[in-house]
Design a protein around this motif. Sequence first.
Motif, PDB file in Angstrom:
ATOM      1  N   PHE A  97      -9.894 -45.830  34.381  1.00  0.00           N
ATOM      2  CA  PHE A  97     -10.400 -44.479  34.618  1.00  0.00           C
ATOM      3  C   PHE A  97      -9.351 -43.598  35.302  1.00  0.00           C
ATOM      4  CE2 PHE A  97     -12.570 -41.292  37.225  1.00  0.00           C
ATOM      5  CZ  PHE A  97     -13.335 -40.649  36.260  1.00  0.00           C
ATOM      6  N   TYR A  98      -8.718 -44.102  36.352  1.00  0.00           N
ATOM      7  CA  TYR A  98      -7.756 -43.285  37.114  1.00  0.00           C
ATOM      8  C   TYR A  98      -6.375 -43.255  36.493  1.00  0.00           C
ATOM      9  CZ  TYR A  98     -11.216 -42.551  40.679  1.00  0.00           C
ATOM     10  OH  TYR A  98     -12.350 -42.164  41.351  1.00  0.00           O
ATOM     11  N   ASN A  99      -5.986 -44.295  35.771  1.00  0.00           N
ATOM     12  CA  ASN A  99      -4.754 -44.323  34.989  1.00  0.00           C
ATOM     13  C   ASN A  99      -3.535 -43.805  35.773  1.00  0.00           C
ATOM     14  OD1 ASN A  99      -3.030 -44.642  32.867  1.00  0.00           O
ATOM     15  ND2 ASN A  99      -3.985 -43.130  31.532  1.00  0.00           N
ATOM     16  N   LEU A 100      -3.294 -44.404  36.934  1.00  0.00           N
ATOM     17  CA  LEU A 100      -2.192 -43.957  37.799  1.00  0.00           C
ATOM     18  C   LEU A 100      -0.824 -44.060  37.132  1.00  0.00           C
ATOM     19  CD1 LEU A 100      -3.041 -45.278  41.368  1.00  0.00           C
ATOM     20  CD2 LEU A 100      -3.513 -43.043  40.379  1.00  0.00           C
ATOM     21  N   GLU A 101      -0.647 -45.062  36.272  1.00  0.00           N
ATOM     22  CA  GLU A 101       0.651 -45.192  35.599  1.00  0.00           C
ATOM     23  C   GLU A 101       0.975 -43.925  34.813  1.00  0.00           C
ATOM     24  OE1 GLU A 101      -0.978 -49.503  35.437  1.00  0.00           O
ATOM     25  OE2 GLU A 101      -1.794 -47.497  35.542  1.00  0.00           O
TER      26      GLU A 101
END
Length: 116
Positions: A97-101
């Motif tokens: 959901f947050y997909n920091l990469e």
Amino acid sequence: MNQLVETIVKGIQEKKGQQIVVADLSGIDGAIANYFIICQGNTPTQVEAIADSVGETARIELHEKPTHVVGLEQAVWVAMDFTDVLVHIFVPETREFYNLENLWQDAKLTMIPDVD
């Protein structure tokens, strides 16, 4: 990679943390840290165990401890702040959901192979 990053990765691997990514942010203006380490555990219990292992490994090997740890209550996303290194430990759905990469796609990303 610096010694703290390597020690944190070791702590993650001790508890079978998966899909470890080290994002080198040192060349990015305005970045809040030099490194992000992102990984996941399959359950909140495993996420909490990984966070404990990271803290213990850094304390024992380098006499370092995080200045701040948040998220242990639900343990779907635990963030550990070691000042120059931020550690993010997710359960898979929250990580996706947050997909920091993707958020830090300008950073040099290093994928660390999973240990069996």
